[in-house]
Structures are given as structure tokens and as C-alpha cells.
Design an enzyme around this catalytic site. Sequence first.
Site, PDB file in Angstrom:
ATOM      1  N   TYR A  22       0.832  -1.210   0.000  1.00  0.00           N
ATOM      2  CA  TYR A  22       0.000   0.000   0.000  1.00  0.00           C
ATOM      3  C   TYR A  22       0.866   1.261   0.000  1.00  0.00           C
ATOM      4  CZ  TYR A  22      -4.572  -2.234   0.546  1.00  0.00           C
ATOM      5  OH  TYR A  22      -5.735  -2.937   0.313  1.00  0.00           O
TER       6      TYR A  22
ATOM      7  N   HIS B 168      -7.394   0.936  -0.367  1.00  0.00           N
ATOM      8  CA  HIS B 168      -7.315   0.353   0.975  1.00  0.00           C
ATOM      9  C   HIS B 168      -8.684   0.315   1.655  1.00  0.00           C
ATOM     10  CE1 HIS B 168      -6.666   0.415   5.364  1.00  0.00           C
ATOM     11  NE2 HIS B 168      -5.591  -0.320   5.117  1.00  0.00           N
TER      12      HIS B 168
END
Length: 258
Positions: free
Chosen positions: A28, A41
Amino acid sequence: MQLKITLSAPEPIQLPFEHNHILQAVIYKWIDHIGFRGYLHDHGFLFKKRHFKLFVFSRLMGKVSLREDKKGIIFYPPLRMVIASPVERIINELAAGIMKRPEIYMNGQNAIVETVETVSTVVSDRSIIVRAISPITVYSRLELSGRPYTYYYSPFESRFEVLVRNNLFKKYILVFARPPEDPSFHVEPIYVHKEDQKIVRFRGTIIKGWLGTYRLTGDPRLLELALSAGLGSKNSQGFGCVVPTRMSERNKTGGPLS
């Protein structure tokens, strides 16, 4: 598309047994655009009431040993991992982020990306052999004596193939905005043993999955999607990453294609 990443580090990397969330956090952080990173996310891609992140990653690969206190794993560089996605923007964002921020921190230890190789997931045949480099997991929520529990299927149960196929169809609709024209898809375990069952904790939740070598048969677009989006569930938590492999007819073992 798949990204094959090689990492180096000044010292061996020590990680707890439960470290998929650490690798996920690194991925991420590599996504370059902050807004897109947050959207992926927190939301991802919605199919009915389920959210798909549409990326998958492998286990951290390389020479390993147990810590002396048996409370974790020591990874000796160089280390390798694979990240894949059928969404071009995800791949582009990852590549841009890696180029800008090749240094990463895992469990307080630093490592650096040495090489990134893009690997095409184009498939021309209706049958390929793949090796799972992170466990494939599919499951059902059941009830026993009035109490709910999660049942994880093995590749030798017919429900395993059904759930893998259904999951892949949902990803196909998300990527191509239509159901597959040819819905035929089969998963055959051809070199899978009891040692290939892996029990993994992800943020305290026990997840069971299977490594091993499998034959995938069906429409080439579905096979391509299996390589780029992963097989089964929980792909963005580090499950279901597969790579093409060659098989030895003598011993039925596979090695990754170069």
C-alpha cells in the site's frame, strides 16, 4: 501483469510468523497516488456487497531459518516477491512508487528494491500449469450446533473448484464489465500433498490455504485473470498468487518459468 521484485538488505530480516499484514502495508505504501491508495485500501472495487482489491501478492521468498527462540523467521537476502493485478493503474502506481521510494521498512528493519521485472500474464492456450506461491484459500460460513464456524476446503474437495471458479467469475465481471463468454474453468491438483496445507494468521484470524502445483483449464482470458488477480479469496491479504510452471513428467514437480 505481474511484478517480480528482488530486495536486498544490509542484515537478515527477522519477521514474526504472522507477517502478511507487514507485506501488505509495504505494498500500500508503494502505491504512488495517496488518494488512490486510500480508496483501494478503504473501498476497492464493489461487486454486489463484496469489496475486491484486485491485487495479489506472494509469500516472501528466499533462504530462511527459524529464530533461535522459535518465535519468528529469519529471511536472508536477496529476497523475492511477486505482486500482480489485472488493473493497469494499480501496476503503474506500484511501479512509480517503487521507483520513487525503493527503500522500505519491515518490522523496523530496512531493505531496498534492487530490481523490478514486469511479467506478462497473456495466455494463448486453454490449459496451463501453475504453482501457488502463496496459499490458495476458499471457504464457507457454516453452523454447527447453533454456533457459526468457517470451513476451509482442500483442493481434493469438489467444492474447492466451484468456489475458485465463482470467485474468478466475479473478478472477471469487475475487470471486463460482463460475464465470461466461455464459463468453462477447471482446477486440478496435480502435485499437492498434505504438507502444502498452510495455516496462516492474519491480524489474529486463522486462515487455511494450500500451496502446490495445479492444472488450470478454460478460456485463456480466465487463465490470464487467475495469474493477474489470484485464485480464491483474500488475495490482497497474501493468498492465491500463482505463477506458470513447467512440469517434470518423471517426478511431477514444477519449477517457475523464467
